[in-house]
Scaffold this motif. Structure first.
Motif, PDB file in Angstrom:
ATOM      1  N   PHE A 137      93.189  11.883  56.198  1.00  0.00           N
ATOM      2  CA  PHE A 137      93.685  12.129  54.848  1.00  0.00           C
ATOM      3  C   PHE A 137      93.096  11.081  53.902  1.00  0.00           C
ATOM      4  O   PHE A 137      93.278   9.878  54.106  1.00  0.00           O
ATOM      5  N   PRO A 138      92.378  11.488  52.850  1.00  0.00           N
ATOM      6  CA  PRO A 138      91.724  10.536  51.956  1.00  0.00           C
ATOM      7  C   PRO A 138      92.697   9.569  51.284  1.00  0.00           C
ATOM      8  O   PRO A 138      93.779   9.967  50.825  1.00  0.00           O
ATOM      9  N   LEU A 139      92.289   8.306  51.224  1.00  0.00           N
ATOM     10  CA  LEU A 139      93.070   7.253  50.582  1.00  0.00           C
ATOM     11  C   LEU A 139      92.222   6.612  49.502  1.00  0.00           C
ATOM     12  O   LEU A 139      91.119   6.136  49.773  1.00  0.00           O
ATOM     13  N   LEU A 140      92.724   6.605  48.279  1.00  0.00           N
ATOM     14  CA  LEU A 140      92.045   6.018  47.128  1.00  0.00           C
ATOM     15  C   LEU A 140      92.809   4.749  46.757  1.00  0.00           C
ATOM     16  O   LEU A 140      93.894   4.811  46.194  1.00  0.00           O
ATOM     17  N   SER A 141      92.249   3.604  47.098  1.00  0.00           N
ATOM     18  CA  SER A 141      93.002   2.352  47.027  1.00  0.00           C
ATOM     19  C   SER A 141      92.925   1.670  45.664  1.00  0.00           C
ATOM     20  O   SER A 141      91.846   1.403  45.147  1.00  0.00           O
ATOM     21  N   TRP A 142      94.116   1.361  45.106  1.00  0.00           N
ATOM     22  CA  TRP A 142      94.141   0.485  43.929  1.00  0.00           C
ATOM     23  C   TRP A 142      94.309  -0.963  44.395  1.00  0.00           C
ATOM     24  O   TRP A 142      94.786  -1.234  45.489  1.00  0.00           O
ATOM     25  N   SER A 143      93.861  -1.899  43.544  1.00  0.00           N
ATOM     26  CA  SER A 143      93.821  -3.331  43.916  1.00  0.00           C
ATOM     27  C   SER A 143      93.133  -3.507  45.263  1.00  0.00           C
ATOM     28  O   SER A 143      93.578  -4.267  46.125  1.00  0.00           O
ATOM     29  N   SER A 144      92.021  -2.801  45.425  1.00  0.00           N
ATOM     30  CA  SER A 144      91.313  -2.803  46.703  1.00  0.00           C
ATOM     31  C   SER A 144      90.737  -4.168  47.049  1.00  0.00           C
ATOM     32  O   SER A 144      90.499  -4.465  48.231  1.00  0.00           O
ATOM     33  N   GLN A 145      90.520  -5.014  46.053  1.00  0.00           N
ATOM     34  CA  GLN A 145      89.995  -6.355  46.312  1.00  0.00           C
ATOM     35  C   GLN A 145      91.064  -7.430  46.100  1.00  0.00           C
ATOM     36  O   GLN A 145      90.756  -8.599  45.886  1.00  0.00           O
ATOM     37  N   ALA A 146      92.319  -6.999  46.203  1.00  0.00           N
ATOM     38  CA  ALA A 146      93.465  -7.924  46.172  1.00  0.00           C
ATOM     39  C   ALA A 146      93.468  -8.819  44.941  1.00  0.00           C
ATOM     40  O   ALA A 146      93.775 -10.002  45.009  1.00  0.00           O
ATOM     41  N   ARG A 147      93.107  -8.216  43.824  1.00  0.00           N
ATOM     42  CA  ARG A 147      93.184  -8.888  42.526  1.00  0.00           C
ATOM     43  C   ARG A 147      92.477 -10.245  42.508  1.00  0.00           C
ATOM     44  O   ARG A 147      92.956 -11.210  41.912  1.00  0.00           O
TER      45      ARG A 147
ATOM     46  N   ALA B  83      93.873  -8.342  52.219  1.00  0.00           N
ATOM     47  CA  ALA B  83      95.058  -9.187  52.055  1.00  0.00           C
ATOM     48  C   ALA B  83      96.299  -8.301  52.048  1.00  0.00           C
ATOM     49  O   ALA B  83      96.364  -7.317  51.319  1.00  0.00           O
ATOM     50  N   LYS B  84      97.280  -8.652  52.864  1.00  0.00           N
ATOM     51  CA  LYS B  84      98.493  -7.841  52.987  1.00  0.00           C
ATOM     52  C   LYS B  84      99.594  -8.421  52.095  1.00  0.00           C
ATOM     53  O   LYS B  84      99.884  -9.612  52.152  1.00  0.00           O
ATOM     54  N   PRO B  85     100.213  -7.565  51.272  1.00  0.00           N
ATOM     55  CA  PRO B  85     101.209  -8.061  50.317  1.00  0.00           C
ATOM     56  C   PRO B  85     102.518  -8.496  50.976  1.00  0.00           C
ATOM     57  O   PRO B  85     102.983  -7.860  51.925  1.00  0.00           O
ATOM     58  N   ASN B  86     103.076  -9.558  50.451  1.00  0.00           N
ATOM     59  CA  ASN B  86     104.397 -10.016  50.894  1.00  0.00           C
ATOM     60  C   ASN B  86     105.496  -9.107  50.366  1.00  0.00           C
ATOM     61  O   ASN B  86     106.548  -8.946  50.991  1.00  0.00           O
ATOM     62  N   GLU B  87     105.266  -8.535  49.209  1.00  0.00           N
ATOM     63  CA  GLU B  87     106.222  -7.646  48.545  1.00  0.00           C
ATOM     64  C   GLU B  87     105.437  -6.772  47.580  1.00  0.00           C
ATOM     65  O   GLU B  87     104.273  -7.065  47.286  1.00  0.00           O
ATOM     66  N   PRO B  88     106.022  -5.686  47.076  1.00  0.00           N
ATOM     67  CA  PRO B  88     105.289  -4.803  46.170  1.00  0.00           C
ATOM     68  C   PRO B  88     104.860  -5.512  44.883  1.00  0.00           C
ATOM     69  O   PRO B  88     105.518  -6.439  44.414  1.00  0.00           O
TER      70      PRO B  88
ATOM     71  N   ASP C  77     101.839 -14.014  39.985  1.00  0.00           N
ATOM     72  CA  ASP C  77     101.849 -12.732  40.693  1.00  0.00           C
ATOM     73  C   ASP C  77     101.048 -12.805  41.981  1.00  0.00           C
ATOM     74  O   ASP C  77     101.458 -12.270  43.015  1.00  0.00           O
ATOM     75  N   LEU C  78      99.898 -13.463  41.935  1.00  0.00           N
ATOM     76  CA  LEU C  78      99.089 -13.585  43.140  1.00  0.00           C
ATOM     77  C   LEU C  78      99.829 -14.416  44.195  1.00  0.00           C
ATOM     78  O   LEU C  78      99.812 -14.087  45.381  1.00  0.00           O
ATOM     79  N   VAL C  79     100.472 -15.485  43.753  1.00  0.00           N
ATOM     80  CA  VAL C  79     101.258 -16.313  44.677  1.00  0.00           C
ATOM     81  C   VAL C  79     102.369 -15.485  45.312  1.00  0.00           C
ATOM     82  O   VAL C  79     102.573 -15.506  46.529  1.00  0.00           O
ATOM     83  N   ARG C  80     103.076 -14.745  44.492  1.00  0.00           N
ATOM     84  CA  ARG C  80     104.207 -13.940  44.970  1.00  0.00           C
ATOM     85  C   ARG C  80     103.766 -12.874  45.964  1.00  0.00           C
ATOM     86  O   ARG C  80     104.414 -12.665  46.996  1.00  0.00           O
TER      87      ARG C  80
ATOM     88  N   LYS D 280      76.450 -12.414  57.414  1.00  0.00           N
ATOM     89  CA  LYS D 280      75.756 -11.241  56.876  1.00  0.00           C
ATOM     90  C   LYS D 280      75.041 -11.538  55.566  1.00  0.00           C
ATOM     91  O   LYS D 280      74.474 -10.636  54.941  1.00  0.00           O
ATOM     92  N   ASN D 281      75.101 -12.792  55.118  1.00  0.00           N
ATOM     93  CA  ASN D 281      74.469 -13.213  53.871  1.00  0.00           C
ATOM     94  C   ASN D 281      75.010 -12.441  52.673  1.00  0.00           C
ATOM     95  O   ASN D 281      74.262 -11.995  51.796  1.00  0.00           O
ATOM     96  N   VAL D 282      76.329 -12.261  52.648  1.00  0.00           N
ATOM     97  CA  VAL D 282      77.005 -11.615  51.530  1.00  0.00           C
ATOM     98  C   VAL D 282      78.161 -12.524  51.107  1.00  0.00           C
ATOM     99  O   VAL D 282      78.231 -13.683  51.516  1.00  0.00           O
ATOM    100  N   THR D 283      79.083 -12.027  50.287  1.00  0.00           N
ATOM    101  CA  THR D 283      80.207 -12.841  49.834  1.00  0.00           C
ATOM    102  C   THR D 283      81.515 -12.347  50.448  1.00  0.00           C
ATOM    103  O   THR D 283      81.614 -11.205  50.907  1.00  0.00           O
ATOM    104  N   ALA D 284      82.516 -13.206  50.418  1.00  0.00           N
ATOM    105  CA  ALA D 284      83.815 -12.849  51.000  1.00  0.00           C
ATOM    106  C   ALA D 284      84.433 -11.656  50.284  1.00  0.00           C
ATOM    107  O   ALA D 284      85.047 -10.791  50.916  1.00  0.00           O
ATOM    108  N   ILE D 285      84.287 -11.591  48.970  1.00  0.00           N
ATOM    109  CA  ILE D 285      84.903 -10.472  48.252  1.00  0.00           C
ATOM    110  C   ILE D 285      84.175  -9.163  48.559  1.00  0.00           C
ATOM    111  O   ILE D 285      84.782  -8.079  48.554  1.00  0.00           O
ATOM    112  N   GLN D 286      82.888  -9.237  48.877  1.00  0.00           N
ATOM    113  CA  GLN D 286      82.174  -8.033  49.302  1.00  0.00           C
ATOM    114  C   GLN D 286      82.653  -7.580  50.682  1.00  0.00           C
ATOM    115  O   GLN D 286      82.767  -6.384  50.943  1.00  0.00           O
TER     116      GLN D 286
END
Length: 313
Positions: free
Chosen positions: A205-215, A179-184, A231-234, A255-261
């Motif tokens: 270059f290694p990237l360590l993602s916070w909020s990797s599952q879009a909260r 999910a791509k943020p509308n704003e920070p 906040d999620l709406v915003r 793939k017989n998994v879930t969307a968040i996976q």
């Protein structure tokens, strides 16, 4: 468990990094149990910060490592130089203050990965590199990096390091999610856009993602009509993200998994080294993350999820 390598550190870093911004003294047993379960699936890296839980996060981790006697098994990522009510604190003095306190709280004399939590573009990148290299030189820090810095600032800092025989940044920790943020999320925070991701791929270059599952955006709990999480709406409510959610559901079903996976797999299948900071606090959540980390996605699937294929046509 998948692992990545980070320059300057002689330990592998697990692709799933344990978030600890809920580690408080009054819930120590929960935090310790969560850490035990995380280590049991092959995780070895914890993400914390000088400001998390008013300092209790680092203290709880320190107590846990002392009680378990497992400091050598854990990769510590902690962060300092976060701004305060007076503004930015990216200075040699503030870095020294925060890292000194972090060492005490964590009850260790070595921090595997140390990152600046925020940036201050008014401070020359070279000054920051000079300040952090003191800890590399004395052996108290393994590798240095940044959180919420733009790729251009990282590039400039590393160019200074190369030109002056110093150690540069070897990882970055912005937000990256399907999910791509509308704003920070918060003022001054950075999310990885297409240009950032292209730079990470080119540099590997290694990237360590916070909020990797879009909260939780991909959990199924949210729809365009459910707007109780301001906040999620915003940040995440947009037509494009609802389409990404729908595609994640479709791919998950196949793939017989879930969307968040699928959303987690999106982060971990980028064409450059990535880790995902996870906030799993239950056995069920941890199991979901573990399974999601093992999903392999093709470039075509990544592009389709991210609507890139549509943009090309």
């Amino acid at each position: 468990m998948k692992y990545i390598s980070i320059k300057g550190l002689n330990k592998p870093v697990s692709a799933l990094m344990k978030g600890t911004d809920y580690f408080y003294h009054d819930s120590y047993e929960k935090a310790a149990a969560n850490m035990d379960a995380y280590l049991a699936i092959g995780g070895n890296s914890v993400d914390t910060a000088h400001i998390y839980c008013g300092g209790q996060s680092e203290e709880v981790i320190g107590r846990y490592m002392q009680e378990r006697g497992n400091r050598d098994q854990i990769v510590i990522l902690t962060k300092g130089a976060h701004h305060d009510q007076n503004g930015p604190r990216v200075s040699k003095k503030d870095i020294k203050n925060d890292i000194t306190i972090s060492f005490e709280r964590l009850q260790t004399d070595f921090i595997d990965l140390y990152a600046l939590h925020r940036d201050d573009p008014e401070v020359p990148a070279g000054e920051v590199i000079e300040a952090l290299n003191e800890y590399i030189a004395d052996g108290s820090v393994g590798a240095i990096g940044v959180s919420n810095w733009t790729w251009e600032r990282i590039r400039d800092a590393n160019a200074y390091a190369d030109a002056n025989g110093l150690v540069g940044f070897s990882f970055s920790s912005p937000n990256l999610s399907l999910a791509k943020p509308n704003e920070p999320f918060w003022k001054g925070c950075v999310s990885a856009d297409a240009e950032t991701m292209a730079w990470h791929e080119a540099e590997q270059f290694p990237l360590l993602s916070w909020s990797s599952q879009a909260r939780g955006f991909f959990t199924g709990r949210f729809t365009p009509e459910i707007r109780d999480n301001a906040d999620l709406v915003r940040v995440f409510y947009s037509d494009a993200n609802w389409e990404r959610l729908e595609r994640a559901k479709q791919l998950a079903a196949s793939k017989n998994v879930t969307a968040i996976q699928i959303a987690l797999a999106y982060v971990l299948n980028q064409p450059f080294p990535t880790c995902a900071l996870i906030g799993a606090q239950s056995t069920e959540e941890l199991k979901s993350c573990d399974e999601g980390s093992n999903i392999r996605l093709t470039k075509e699937e990544l592009d389709w999820l991210d609507l890139t294929i549509d943009q090309r046509s």
